[in-house]
Design an enzyme around this catalytic site. Structure first.
Site, mmCIF file in Angstrom:
data_model
loop_
_atom_site.group_PDB
_atom_site.id
_atom_site.type_symbol
_atom_site.label_atom_id
_atom_site.label_comp_id
_atom_site.label_asym_id
_atom_site.label_seq_id
_atom_site.Cartn_x
_atom_site.Cartn_y
_atom_site.Cartn_z
ATOM 1 N N GLU A 156 -12.388 -23.196 28.795
ATOM 2 C CA GLU A 156 -13.236 -23.913 29.979
ATOM 3 C C GLU A 156 -14.763 -23.786 29.502
ATOM 4 O O GLU A 156 -15.255 -23.741 30.900
ATOM 5 C CB GLU A 156 -12.494 -24.000 31.088
ATOM 6 C CG GLU A 156 -11.110 -24.449 31.289
ATOM 7 C CD GLU A 156 -10.835 -24.339 32.804
ATOM 8 O OE1 GLU A 156 -10.126 -25.474 33.148
ATOM 9 O OE2 GLU A 156 -11.219 -23.615 33.557
ATOM 10 N N GLU A 232 -3.590 -26.658 30.572
ATOM 11 C CA GLU A 232 -3.056 -26.271 31.596
ATOM 12 C C GLU A 232 -2.660 -27.346 32.860
ATOM 13 O O GLU A 232 -3.503 -27.729 33.317
ATOM 14 C CB GLU A 232 -4.354 -25.333 32.219
ATOM 15 C CG GLU A 232 -4.619 -23.911 31.545
ATOM 16 C CD GLU A 232 -5.824 -23.297 32.182
ATOM 17 O OE1 GLU A 232 -6.084 -23.458 33.417
ATOM 18 O OE2 GLU A 232 -6.477 -22.358 31.654
#
Length: 581
Positions: A156, A232
Site C-alpha cells: 500500500e 486484501e
C-alpha cells in the site's frame, strides 16, 4: 509455471483463479500451522498468503532469526504439504497492525535514515533483509516445484509516498535474488494511491471490503489488462484498547465476496485466521490521537483467534462452492469447552523494591529514549531538590505511558492518549522515578519510525532535569525473577510481578481471563501471551495448547497498575468484548 495472462492468472498455461486467505505464521504457534491451513483448505481456498515481519526476524542489526514462530520455510512447506499454494508479502513495510509496520526500531537510530524511500542507508538495510527472506522463498517458487505463486513489492505504498525510484529498486533486489514468479503491488482503489503505488510491468491489485463493482472498475482503469485481484478483501477489522470489538455482518461480508467472485476476480481474504499479537508485537495508530492495538488479532475472521470455524466460515464456504469445488466435509467447531479453573497469584516482587534484579542500569546526562537503552519498559530515576511545596513536572511528549513515583510513592500517570504533558508533585524534593512503557509503535502513516520514551525537555518548574539513571527492564527475564528470591508481601502499586501454578490434564488451549486485573503482560511457561488492560475490549488472553504442559504449569503476570484481587481465572472460551459502546 505460473504467469499473468491477458485476463487471467495462468498455471501451466491454463486459467487459474487464486482463492487465498491471509494467515500470518508469526501470529500462530507453529504446532498449530497445519491445523489452520487445513481448515482454510476445507473452506474452499487454494492459497495461503502471509506477510513477513522484518523487525521480528531482525530484532538487532545483522541478525535474521528463523526459529520457532519465525520459521518461514517450515510454514511454506506446511502449505505445500496441504496441497495449497502461497503468496509471500515481505514488505519491507507490512502495516498489519504490527509494531512499527514491521520496520525495525534500530533502523531509525542513525541520522538521516530514510523511511520507505530511495535513500542509501535505508536501501542498504532493506536489501540485506530481502536477500535473507528471498533466500528462503527462491527454491520454494512454483516453477521449482514449491508453493509460491506471487511475491509482493512493498505494501500500500500509494497511501504513504510517491517514489518510483524506490519501488523500481525493490523490484531489482527481488529479481536479483532469483525470484521469477510474477510480482504484484497492492493499494486501496483510489486513483492517487494506485498511481503512486504501482509500477508498469508489475500487476496492480486492490485492498477493499465493500463496493466491489466500483472498486474493480477503478482498479481496471489502472490495470488495463491482466487478472483482477483483491489482495486484501477485508472481512473484519482490528481493535484498539478502550474501543469496541469490531465485527462485520456475516451476510454482508458473504454478499461482497460473492460479488467479487461473480466478477471473475481472484481474492485474498484478509484474514482467514487472524491469530494473536503475542509478546509486545501489536502496533498502534496515531491520527491525532494515539490508539494502541490490542493483543488479540481475531479480526472477526472466518476462523476465530483460537482457530475455530465461525458462522462466517460456513457462509464463505457456501459462496466459494458456487465458483469452485470445495472439500466434501468442512472443518467443525469443537464441541468441548476449554478447562476452567481458578488459582491464587502469590510471591509478589515489586520493581521499586529491588530494581537491580529486573535489568541493567546506565547513566545519562539527559533523558534517553527507550531505544537508547534497548527497552520496551524502563525505570528512570533522578534526584530533585527544589524549595517550597508542590512542584510542577512537565514533559515535551509522552510515548506512551509514564507512571510517576516520588520516594517510592505513586503520584500519577502521564498518558500519550490524553496528550498529558504535566503532573503536580506533592513536593520538590526526593527521589523521582518514572516507569515508562512503550505500548506499541505506530504502524501506519507519517509517525512510523518515531522514537519511544519521554521526548523533549523534562522540567521541574522552569529548570531542566538532568543526571538520569536508567534501568532497562529485561522482560524476557521477568519469569526468572524468583530465582534470586526477594518477594514482597505488600507490593502496592506496580510494576509488580506475580506468579501462580496450575495443573492441566493435557496440552489443550486455555483462555486466561484478565478483566479483573489492571494493566500488564502475562507469560505461561515462559511464553509471552501479550498485553492485557482492564480498558478492554478483550477480556481474555489466548493460550495455545502447545504452550501448556500436561501436568504442572507456571503463570507469571507483570502488573503495571494494581490487581485488586490476586487471582488467575481460566474460562471456557474467548471473551473479546462488546461490539457497541
Amino acid at each position: 509455471m505460473f504467469a499473468i495472462g491477458e485476463s487471467d492468472f495462468l498455471l501451466d498455461g491454463k486459467p487459474f483463479r487464486i482463492l487465498s486467505g491471509a494467515l500470518h505464521y508469526f501470529r500462530v504457534h507453529p504446532d498449530s500451522w497445519a491445523d489452520r491451513i487445513e481448515k482454510a483448505r476445507s473452506m474452499g481456498l487454494n492459497t495461503i498468503e502471509t506477510y513477513v515481519p522484518w523487525n521480528a526476524h531482525s530484532p538487532r542489526p545483522g541478525e535474521f532469526g528463523t526459529e520457532g514462530m519465525l520459521d518461514l520455510e517450515r510454514f511454506l512447506r506446511c502449505i505445500a504439504d496441504a496441497g495449497m499454494y502461497a503468496i509471500v508479502r515481505p514488505g519491507p513495510y507490512i502495516c498489519a497492525e504490527w509494531d512499527n509496520g514491521g520496520l525495525p526500531a534500530w533502523l531509525f537510530q542513525g541520522s538521516g535514515v530514510g523511511v520507505r524511500r530511495y535513500e542509501k542507508q535505508f536501501m542498504a538495510a532493506v536489501t540485506e533483509y530481502l536477500e535473507h527472506v528471498l533466500r528462503i522463498v527462491q527454491p520454494l517458487q512454483v516453477d521449482q516445484g514449491g508453493p509460491v505463486l506471487l511475491v509482493q513489492v512493498e505494501n500500500e505504498y500509494g497511501a504513504f509516498g510517491d517514489d518510483p525510484t524506490y519501488l523500481k529498486a525493490l523490484v531489482e533486489v527481488i529479481r536479483g535474488a532469483g525470484i521469477t514468479v510474477p510480482l504484484v503491488t497492492v493499494d486501496q482503489p483510489v486513483d492517487e494511491m494506485l498511481a503512486a503505488g504501482g509500477l508498469d510491468g508489475v500487476l496492480r491489485t486492490g485492498s477493499f471490503g465493500s463496493r466491489v463493482a466500483e472498486r474493480l472498475e477503478t482498479l481496471r482503469t489502472h490495470q488495463p489488462s491482466g487478472p483482477l485481484m483483491c489482495m486484501e478483501f477485508w472481512d473484519g477489522w482490528f481493535d484498539h484498547w478502550g474501543g469496541r470489538h469490531h465485527t462485520t455482518g456475516v451476510d454482508e461480508a458473504a454478499a461482497e465476496l460473492d460479488a467479487l467472485l461473480a466478477a471473475g476476480a481472484s481474492v485474498n481474504i484478509y484474514m482467514v485466521h487472524g491469530g494473536t499479537n503475542f509478546g509486545l508485537t501489536s502496533g498502534a495508530n496515531d491520527k491525532g490521537v494515539y490508539r494502541p492495538t490490542i493483543t488479540s488479532y481475531d479480526y472477526d475472521a472466518p476462523l476465530d483467534e483460537a482457530g475455530h470455524p465461525t458462522a462466517k466460515y460456513y457462509a464463505f464456504r457456501e459462496v466459494i462452492s458456487r465458483y469452485a469445488p470445495v472439500p466434501a466435509v468442512p472443518a467443525q467447531r469443537p464441541a468441548f469447552s476449554a478447562p476452567e479453573q481458578q488459582v491464587a497469584l502469590g510471591s509478589p516482587i515489586r520493581l521499586l523494591a529491588n530494581p537491580d534484579a529486573w535489568g541493567v542500569w546506565s547513566q545519562h546526562e539527559s533523558m534517553p529514549s527507550l531505544e537508547d537503552v534497548d527497552a520496551r519498559l524502563a525505570l528512570f530515576r533522578t534526584s530533585i531538590d527544589v524549595d517550597g511545596g508542590p512542584a510542577l513536572l512537565t514533559v515535551g511528549e509522552v510515548r506512551d505511558r509514564a507512571t510517576v513515583f516520588l520516594d517510592g510513592d505513586p503520584v500519577g500517570v502521564l498518558d500519550r492518549e490524553r496528550h498529558d504533558q504535566a503532573i503536580m508533585l506533592p513536593r520538590g524534593r526526593g527521589r523521582l522515578e518514572l516507569v515508562v512503557e512503550d505500548q506499541g509503535r505506530v504502524n501506519y502513516g507519517a509517525r512510523i519510525g518515531e522514537a519511544k520514551g519521554l521526548v523533549g525537555p523534562i522540567r521541574l518548574g522552569s529548570e531542566p532535569l538532568t543526571s538520569w539513571s536508567a534501568c532497562a527492564i529485561d522482560l524476557d527475564g521477568v519469569p526468572r525473577l524468583w530465582e534470586s528470591g526477594g518477594t514482597d508481601s505488600r507490593p502496592g502499586v506496580g510494576p509488580v510481578a506475580w506468579r501462580a501454578f496450575f495443573e492441566a490434564d493435557e496440552s489443550v488451549d486455555h483462555f486466561l481471563h484478565t478483566d479483573a486485573w489492571g494493566k500488564g503482560i502475562a507469560w505461561i511457561n515462559g511464553f509471552c501471551l501479550g498485553r492485557y488492560w482492564r480498558r478492554g475490549p478483550q477480556q481474555t488472553l489466548f493460550v495455545p495448547g502447545p504452550v501448556v504442559r500436561a501436568g504442572g504449569n507456571e503463570l507469571v503476570v507483570l502488573e503495571l497498575d494494581v490487581i485488586a484481587e490476586p487471582v488467575a481465572r481460566f474460562g471456557p472460551g474467548l471473551a473479546l468484548g462488546p461490539i457497541e459502546l
